[in-house]
Design an enzyme around this catalytic site. Structure first.
Site, PDB file in Angstrom:
ATOM      1  N   GLU A  90       0.754  -1.224  -0.005  1.00 43.76           N
ATOM      2  CA  GLU A  90      -0.115  -0.098   0.044  1.00 43.76           C
ATOM      3  C   GLU A  90       1.011   1.279  -0.015  1.00 43.76           C
ATOM      4  O   GLU A  90       0.639   2.353  -0.582  1.00 43.76           O
ATOM      5  CB  GLU A  90      -0.794  -0.139   1.134  1.00 43.76           C
ATOM      6  CG  GLU A  90      -1.967  -0.957   1.017  1.00 43.76           C
ATOM      7  CD  GLU A  90      -1.593  -2.167   1.444  1.00 43.76           C
ATOM      8  OE1 GLU A  90      -2.708  -3.505   1.272  1.00 43.76           O
ATOM      9  OE2 GLU A  90      -0.578  -2.586   1.837  1.00 43.76           O
ATOM     10  N   GLN A 134      -7.248  -1.779  -2.008  1.00 44.90           N
ATOM     11  CA  GLN A 134      -8.280  -2.722  -2.082  1.00 44.90           C
ATOM     12  C   GLN A 134      -9.477  -2.496  -1.075  1.00 44.90           C
ATOM     13  O   GLN A 134     -10.752  -2.637  -1.509  1.00 44.90           O
ATOM     14  CB  GLN A 134      -7.620  -3.937  -1.887  1.00 44.90           C
ATOM     15  CG  GLN A 134      -8.637  -5.079  -2.536  1.00 44.90           C
ATOM     16  CD  GLN A 134      -7.615  -6.339  -2.818  1.00 44.90           C
ATOM     17  OE1 GLN A 134      -7.790  -7.100  -1.647  1.00 44.90           O
ATOM     18  NE2 GLN A 134      -7.502  -6.572  -4.072  1.00 44.90           N
ATOM     19  N   PHE A 135      -9.202  -2.080  -0.019  1.00 45.91           N
ATOM     20  CA  PHE A 135     -10.269  -1.873   1.261  1.00 45.91           C
ATOM     21  C   PHE A 135      -9.783  -0.725   1.886  1.00 45.91           C
ATOM     22  O   PHE A 135      -8.536  -0.549   2.123  1.00 45.91           O
ATOM     23  CB  PHE A 135     -10.497  -2.962   1.982  1.00 45.91           C
ATOM     24  CG  PHE A 135     -11.284  -4.151   1.229  1.00 45.91           C
ATOM     25  CD1 PHE A 135     -12.641  -4.256   1.218  1.00 45.91           C
ATOM     26  CD2 PHE A 135     -10.443  -5.038   0.715  1.00 45.91           C
ATOM     27  CE1 PHE A 135     -13.194  -5.281   0.683  1.00 45.91           C
ATOM     28  CE2 PHE A 135     -11.197  -6.212   0.092  1.00 45.91           C
ATOM     29  CZ  PHE A 135     -12.545  -6.397  -0.017  1.00 45.91           C
ATOM     30  N   ALA A 136     -10.803   0.189   2.279  1.00 50.88           N
ATOM     31  CA  ALA A 136     -10.051   1.298   3.212  1.00 50.88           C
ATOM     32  C   ALA A 136      -9.446   0.981   4.601  1.00 50.88           C
ATOM     33  O   ALA A 136      -8.639   1.543   5.071  1.00 50.88           O
ATOM     34  CB  ALA A 136     -11.395   2.137   3.489  1.00 50.88           C
ATOM     35  N   ASP A 137      -9.781  -0.466   4.980  1.00 47.03           N
ATOM     36  CA  ASP A 137      -9.357  -0.805   6.366  1.00 47.03           C
ATOM     37  C   ASP A 137      -7.912  -1.141   6.136  1.00 47.03           C
ATOM     38  O   ASP A 137      -7.046  -1.188   7.098  1.00 47.03           O
ATOM     39  CB  ASP A 137      -9.905  -2.061   6.771  1.00 47.03           C
ATOM     40  CG  ASP A 137     -11.580  -2.059   6.520  1.00 47.03           C
ATOM     41  OD1 ASP A 137     -12.026  -1.768   7.802  1.00 47.03           O
ATOM     42  OD2 ASP A 137     -12.175  -2.009   5.660  1.00 47.03           O
ATOM     43  N   ILE A 139      -5.536   0.665   4.087  1.00 52.00           N
ATOM     44  CA  ILE A 139      -4.955   2.075   3.677  1.00 52.00           C
ATOM     45  C   ILE A 139      -3.842   2.571   4.875  1.00 52.00           C
ATOM     46  O   ILE A 139      -3.103   3.249   4.187  1.00 52.00           O
ATOM     47  CB  ILE A 139      -5.891   3.142   3.629  1.00 52.00           C
ATOM     48  CG1 ILE A 139      -5.220   4.516   2.675  1.00 52.00           C
ATOM     49  CG2 ILE A 139      -6.274   3.746   4.871  1.00 52.00           C
ATOM     50  CD1 ILE A 139      -6.258   5.335   1.974  1.00 52.00           C
ATOM     51  N   PRO A 172      -0.864   1.450   5.681  1.00 52.21           N
ATOM     52  CA  PRO A 172       0.448   1.322   5.603  1.00 52.21           C
ATOM     53  C   PRO A 172       0.735   2.609   4.618  1.00 52.21           C
ATOM     54  O   PRO A 172       1.986   3.013   4.131  1.00 52.21           O
ATOM     55  CB  PRO A 172       0.738   0.015   4.846  1.00 52.21           C
ATOM     56  CG  PRO A 172      -0.251  -0.594   5.430  1.00 52.21           C
ATOM     57  CD  PRO A 172      -1.588   0.205   5.885  1.00 52.21           C
ATOM     58  N   HIS A 231     -12.958  -5.426   6.577  1.00 51.06           N
ATOM     59  CA  HIS A 231     -13.736  -5.108   4.890  1.00 51.06           C
ATOM     60  C   HIS A 231     -14.892  -4.147   5.007  1.00 51.06           C
ATOM     61  O   HIS A 231     -15.524  -4.198   4.211  1.00 51.06           O
ATOM     62  CB  HIS A 231     -13.884  -6.128   4.103  1.00 51.06           C
ATOM     63  CG  HIS A 231     -12.749  -7.328   4.005  1.00 51.06           C
ATOM     64  ND1 HIS A 231     -12.379  -7.836   5.081  1.00 51.06           N
ATOM     65  CD2 HIS A 231     -11.818  -7.253   3.062  1.00 51.06           C
ATOM     66  CE1 HIS A 231     -11.238  -8.589   4.573  1.00 51.06           C
ATOM     67  NE2 HIS A 231     -10.961  -8.159   3.509  1.00 51.06           N
TER      68      HIS A 231
END
Length: 699
Positions: free
Chosen positions: A420, A442-445, A447, A449, A489
């Site tokens: 990320e 891919q998923f906000a969770d 982000i 890194p 997710h």
């Protein structure tokens, strides 16, 4: 005289293979850098007002590097690279302007530290802004090389020259995980970059033995395809020859190389962490390897007279003294200009195109986004799209990139490793060389890194470079809960993003807005994070059918920062004081729509669409119309963007309010639970909104 000069030049050149003019220029600049450091120490009352670092001890390797860079090259330097800046042609006066945070500091106008260049000047290598965070420059620098490789593959670079990227690092920074991400991509994509690692054996007060199990040269052996080289960083001749080989290798092979240079640290870590506080006997040992003393001995042994060297020293010292006095007299910044260049101006200032073209069919949000990216890639060969699983085989876990790799090739639409930080940080480098990246987390969770790069590199670049390096990038982030997605997710992260100044945050709630806002985000010259609610992607979540809309035409675009009223209250209810406005975005629009059915004609729903910039004018206008406001979010409410917005409304619209500003969000829990019943308890829904509206309207 000319004949004697020619003989001496041949004599020295014959011994080293380096032209005499280069050798004497290097010596002059060594003396310049040394005298600058001494001047700063001798004038601490002036020069230690702001923290700075110098290149003392690193002069040989830095000058050997800077003297061989070309104007068409790119460089990412770290805070000790003063001698590289001198080598490419910067004047001591210019560097001193930055030291003293003066108005005419050519890099930042007094906004950034000494040794933090932002340079876009004819005849010089391009040096984008970078932060002080050690090691972080490796990703944007690799992004530059990645962008160059892409543009070359498309024949989009002007001229016949083969640009390279220099990424300068201290050895201590190579232990950072982000450096590993950069190395991985450099070898994976075979990118034209030199990683110059200057190893002086120290971090701040920690030694190399304390911090690492191996040095950078040994570490790089683990990256298959990374060429490696060691040079004596205190020896100008060895450094110059080594860098010449490295530069030739990268120009020809378009592949990465790491150059490891041992050199002494003869100055302070910084002016704020002084060498005498902790170095002790180490200082005496390091002095034995002083690159200037070594170079003087070499030049003398090669036939240069003491008078020649003395004359050069005199010129250098006089230059430093003169420039220092001039820098002291230079003007300070205009304080009225302190807030300029937060963002670069966007060309998208009004809504254009057809939102409801005749004969068009309805599309779901995920397809509207796909079509928008397709149109961008078709019309802009400098654009590319990358992230995890967006490539040919899958086309995104939500099918948001389906068919794009087949249409445009694996060089334009491709999978990245699970990195990320690289996905986001590389866009700073891409933008600097003229590529226009669209990337996806891919998923906000996941982000988090990437936030390091987003905060330190992307968000500050335009402001700290005074507009020279805005970063054009579009970062797509699927967000929100969609029924049983679970704790990793389903998260909402907009409040965290909105604490980052210098980025824009956009949040469409239907297909038409998705297409228009995505286009505007791409054309915006600043970093834009586009939050895309997973529960709205396919309009399958009950109550979200209206997220599916007629698809706008290809020219449709919506300026960022413009809210949209998606439901109006009746004039009668407004005039009798029975109405209220719900200010929301994303899934909140649909909870508000459902809840408002219990209060016919009484509820206006404002879809913000853009959270930064925010349409404050529209909000104030609506508050004055209804005198009651309700801010609705999917995030946990405590300390959220929604609470902040409610507080601002309460403060600035107090005289127009007939009731406290109501707020509703998720429960204040650290994660969305997996079980759908537990999820329902945590998140807002139409029933909860209805109950809250009853309280507000009955106030």
């Amino acid at each position: 005289m000319a004949e004697i000069q020619s003989v001496k030049e041949k004599k020295v050149s014959g011994k080293s293979g380096i032209e005499r003019s280069v050798l004497l220029k290097a010596y002059e600049l060594m003396c310049t850098a040394k005298r600058m450091a001494e001047t700063y120490d001798e004038n601490r009352e002036v020069c230690s007002k702001y923290v700075h670092s110098t290149s003392r001890g690193h002069e040989a390797i830095q000058l050997a590097t800077g003297l061989q860079l070309k104007p068409w090259d790119y460089a990412s330097l770290y805070y000790r690279d003063e001698s590289i800046l001198l080598a490419i042609g910067m004047e001591p006066y210019e560097l001193m302007l930055q030291l003293m945070a003066k108005r005419d500091d050519p890099f930042s106008g007094g906004r950034s530290y000494y040794g933090h260049p932002s340079l876009r000047r004819e005849g010089f290598p391009v040096i984008p802004h970078q932060s002080s965070a050690t090691g972080m420059q490796a990703i944007p620098a690799t992004g530059m090389a990645h962008g160059i490789a892409y543009l070359e593959s498309q024949q989009l670079l002007d001229g016949k020259e083969k640009p390279i990227v220099l990424c300068s690092l201290g050895d201590g920074s190579v232990t950072e995980g982000e450096v590993a991400e950069a190395f991985q991509m450099a070898v994976l994509k075979k990118l034209p970059i030199i990683y110059l690692v200057q190893d002086n054996g120290w971090g701040i007060s920690a030694t190399g033995d304390e911090m690492r199990a191996m040095d950078a040269y040994e570490y790089a052996a683990g990256f298959k395809g990374m060429e490696r080289m060691r040079v004596d960083g205190a020896d100008f001749i060895d450094s110059y020859k080594g860098l010449k080989k490295a530069i030739t290798y990268v120009r020809k092979n378009r592949a990465p190389i790491l150059v490891h240079a041992n050199c002494p640290l003869l100055g302070h870590h910084t002016s704020g962490v002084r060498k005498e506080w902790y170095r002790g006997e180490d200082l005496d040992v390091q002095q034995l390897n002083d690159p200037i003393v070594k170079f003087e001995k070499w030049l003398s042994a090669s036939g240069e007279t003491e008078k020649t060297l003395s004359d050069i020293r005199k010129i250098a010292y006089e230059k430093v003294a003169h420039d220092y006095q001039q820098a002291i007299k230079a003007a300070d910044p205009d304080v009225e200009d302190f807030d300029s260049h937060e963002f670069a101006p966007t060309p998208v200032t009004e809504e254009k195109g057809e939102r409801l073209p005749k004969g068009a069919e309805k599309v779901i949000m995920v397809d509207a986004a796909l079509h928008a990216v397709d149109e961008i890639l078709r019309n802009h060969p400098e654009a590319l799209f990358y992230g995890q699983d967006v490539g040919r085989r899958l086309g995104g876990v939500f099918r948001e990139a389906a068919t794009l790799a087949e249409k445009y090739g694996d060089h334009r639409v491709f999978n990245t490793p699970i990195q990320e930080a690289y996905i986001v940080g590389s866009t700073a480098g891409m933008s600097a060389v003229g590529a226009k990246p669209i990337v996806e987390i891919q998923f906000a969770d996941y982000i988090w890194p990437a936030v390091n790069q987003l905060v330190e590199e992307l968000s500050k670049s335009c402001y700290l470079s005074k507009g020279k390096f805005p970063i054009q990038t579009l970062i797509r982030v699927p967000i929100g809960a969609y029924g049983g997605g679970g704790p990793y997710h389903s998260g909402s992260i907009e409040s965290t993003l909105l604490t980052i100044r210098g980025i824009k945050v956009v949040y469409p709630s239907n297909a038409a807005d998705m297409k228009g806002l995505l286009k505007a985000s791409f054309y915006d010259p600043n970093p834009v994070v586009l939050l895309e609610h997973k529960g709205l992607y396919w309009s399958k979540v009950p109550g979200t059918l209206e997220a599916k809309t007629i698809e706008p035409d290809e020219e449709y675009i919506i300026p960022l920062g413009k809210a949209r009223v998606v439901q109006e209250a009746s004039v009668e209810k407004i005039n009798t004081g029975e109405s209220a406005v719900i200010i929301t975005y994303g899934m909140g629009v649909y909870w508000a729509r459902e809840a408002s059915k219990k209060f016919p004609d009484r509820i206006e729903i404002m879809d913000l669409r853009s959270l930064n910039p925010i349409d404050w004018e529209a909000i104030v206008t609506s508050i004055k119309r209804h005198n009651r406001a309700f801010v609705l979010t999917e995030e946990p409410l405590l300390n959220s963007f929604a609470e902040s917005l409610a507080g601002r409304i309460q403060r600035e619209c107090f005289k127009n309010l007939d009731a406290p500003v109501w707020t509703l969000g998720a429960e204040n829990l650290p994660a969305v639970p997996l079980n759908v019943d537990l999820e329902r308890m945590m998140l807002p829904n139409a029933e909860k909104v209805e109950r809250a509206l009853s309280q507000l309207l009955g106030y």
